[in-house]
Design a protein around this motif. Structure first.
Motif, PDB file in Angstrom:
ATOM      1  N   THR A  91      32.483 -11.422  22.724  1.00 12.30           N
ATOM      2  CA  THR A  91      32.058 -11.044  21.257  1.00 12.30           C
ATOM      3  C   THR A  91      33.155 -11.515  20.066  1.00 12.30           C
ATOM      4  OG1 THR A  91      32.765  -8.904  21.346  1.00 12.30           O
ATOM      5  CG2 THR A  91      30.353  -8.961  22.097  1.00 12.30           C
ATOM      6  N   ALA A  94      32.704 -15.143  19.449  1.00 11.87           N
ATOM      7  CA  ALA A  94      31.503 -15.404  18.594  1.00 11.87           C
ATOM      8  C   ALA A  94      31.592 -14.993  17.170  1.00 11.87           C
ATOM      9  CB  ALA A  94      30.355 -14.460  19.112  1.00 11.87           C
ATOM     10  N   LEU A  98      31.875 -17.874  14.108  1.00 11.87           N
ATOM     11  CA  LEU A  98      30.980 -17.474  13.008  1.00 11.87           C
ATOM     12  C   LEU A  98      31.895 -17.928  11.762  1.00 11.87           C
ATOM     13  CD1 LEU A  98      28.460 -16.670  11.455  1.00 11.87           C
ATOM     14  CD2 LEU A  98      29.064 -14.385  11.586  1.00 11.87           C
ATOM     15  N   LEU A 109      23.828 -11.404   8.879  1.00 16.41           N
ATOM     16  CA  LEU A 109      24.221 -12.785   9.857  1.00 16.41           C
ATOM     17  C   LEU A 109      25.342 -12.184  10.759  1.00 16.41           C
ATOM     18  CD1 LEU A 109      23.985 -15.747  10.734  1.00 16.41           C
ATOM     19  CD2 LEU A 109      25.609 -16.153   8.879  1.00 16.41           C
ATOM     20  N   GLU A 110      26.253 -11.591  10.079  1.00 17.78           N
ATOM     21  CA  GLU A 110      27.305 -10.959  11.185  1.00 17.78           C
ATOM     22  C   GLU A 110      26.935 -10.023  12.207  1.00 17.78           C
ATOM     23  OE1 GLU A 110      30.071  -9.187   8.693  1.00 17.78           O
ATOM     24  OE2 GLU A 110      31.291 -11.312   8.409  1.00 17.78           O
ATOM     25  N   VAL A 113      25.014 -12.220  14.756  1.00 15.72           N
ATOM     26  CA  VAL A 113      25.738 -13.163  15.889  1.00 15.72           C
ATOM     27  C   VAL A 113      26.247 -12.037  16.672  1.00 15.72           C
ATOM     28  CG1 VAL A 113      27.995 -14.281  15.970  1.00 15.72           C
ATOM     29  CG2 VAL A 113      25.953 -14.967  14.451  1.00 15.72           C
ATOM     30  N   TYR A 114      26.985 -10.750  16.237  1.00 13.42           N
ATOM     31  CA  TYR A 114      27.666  -9.829  17.014  1.00 13.42           C
ATOM     32  C   TYR A 114      26.585  -9.108  18.058  1.00 13.42           C
ATOM     33  CZ  TYR A 114      30.196  -5.771  18.783  1.00 13.42           C
ATOM     34  OH  TYR A 114      30.686  -4.852  19.638  1.00 13.42           O
ATOM     35  N   SER A 116      23.883 -10.533  19.310  1.00  9.33           N
ATOM     36  CA  SER A 116      23.637 -11.467  20.120  1.00  9.33           C
ATOM     37  C   SER A 116      24.520 -11.832  21.207  1.00  9.33           C
ATOM     38  CB  SER A 116      23.014 -12.816  19.511  1.00  9.33           C
ATOM     39  OG  SER A 116      22.127 -12.846  18.590  1.00  9.33           O
ATOM     40  N   ALA A 117      25.908 -11.907  20.746  1.00 12.87           N
ATOM     41  CA  ALA A 117      27.049 -12.014  21.656  1.00 12.87           C
ATOM     42  C   ALA A 117      27.008 -10.682  22.653  1.00 12.87           C
ATOM     43  CB  ALA A 117      28.219 -12.219  20.996  1.00 12.87           C
TER      44      ALA A 117
END
Length: 171
Positions: A91, A94, A98, A109-110, A113-114, A116-117
């Protein structure tokens, strides 16, 4: 049904319990970090809560998620902590990637991404816990069940073919 088939059939239920236990601990931890961070630095609060939540989650996984039926061993705690550290690295990487790719990422978006990771790391962590950390308990439990089954032995006393008195007269 052999042990491998039983484990494959139990995996979806174990994954659901993993999500509930781990997710519940994770949600509680997020509130605990925020509360503790109002008294001590955030980095220290996060470290303390991470250690405590990993210990708690490992106990829950040992007792409920993977059917060990008892407390987690020190080996299981160490292996679980290793898998949690690996998830933390995933994480963090990731988020670092980003930050390198997008100058000013938005909150959505953060979070995307977080999360998803975290989901990817969670699936990998489940696999490690299921196939490595708690697999020995299932194997030992299966062996114990097989070896502790009562063995019934029937001892029959056969009647002599010839009466002892008749055998003595024949001699």
């Amino acid at each position: 049904m052999d042990t491998t088939q039983r484990q494959q059939q139990a995996a979806p239920a174990a994954f659901a319990r993993f999500v509930l236990c781990g997710g519940g601990v994770g949600l509680a931890s997020s509130f605990a970090v925020a509360a503790l961070a109002s008294w001590i630095p955030w980095v220290l609060a996060n470290a303390l809560i991470t250690v405590a939540s990993t210990l708690l989650a490992t106990e829950l996984h040992a007792r409920f998620t993977f059917g060990a039926g008892g407390r987690a061993t020190w080996r299981q705690h160490a292996q679980s902590a290793g898998s949690a550290a690996a998830a933390y690295v995933v994480t963090s990487l990731a988020m670092l990637v980003l930050q390198q790719l997008v100058a000013a990422p938005g909150a959505m978006l953060e979070q995307g991404v977080y999360l998803s990771a975290s989901a990817l790391a969670g699936v990998a962590r489940f696999a490690v816990l299921h196939l490595v950390v708690f697999a020995r308990n299932r194997a030992q439990a299966g062996t114990a069940v097989r070896t502790t089954r009562p063995t019934h032995v029937t001892v029959a006393h056969a009647a002599p073919l010839v009466a002892p008195a008749a055998a003595c007269r024949a001699a």
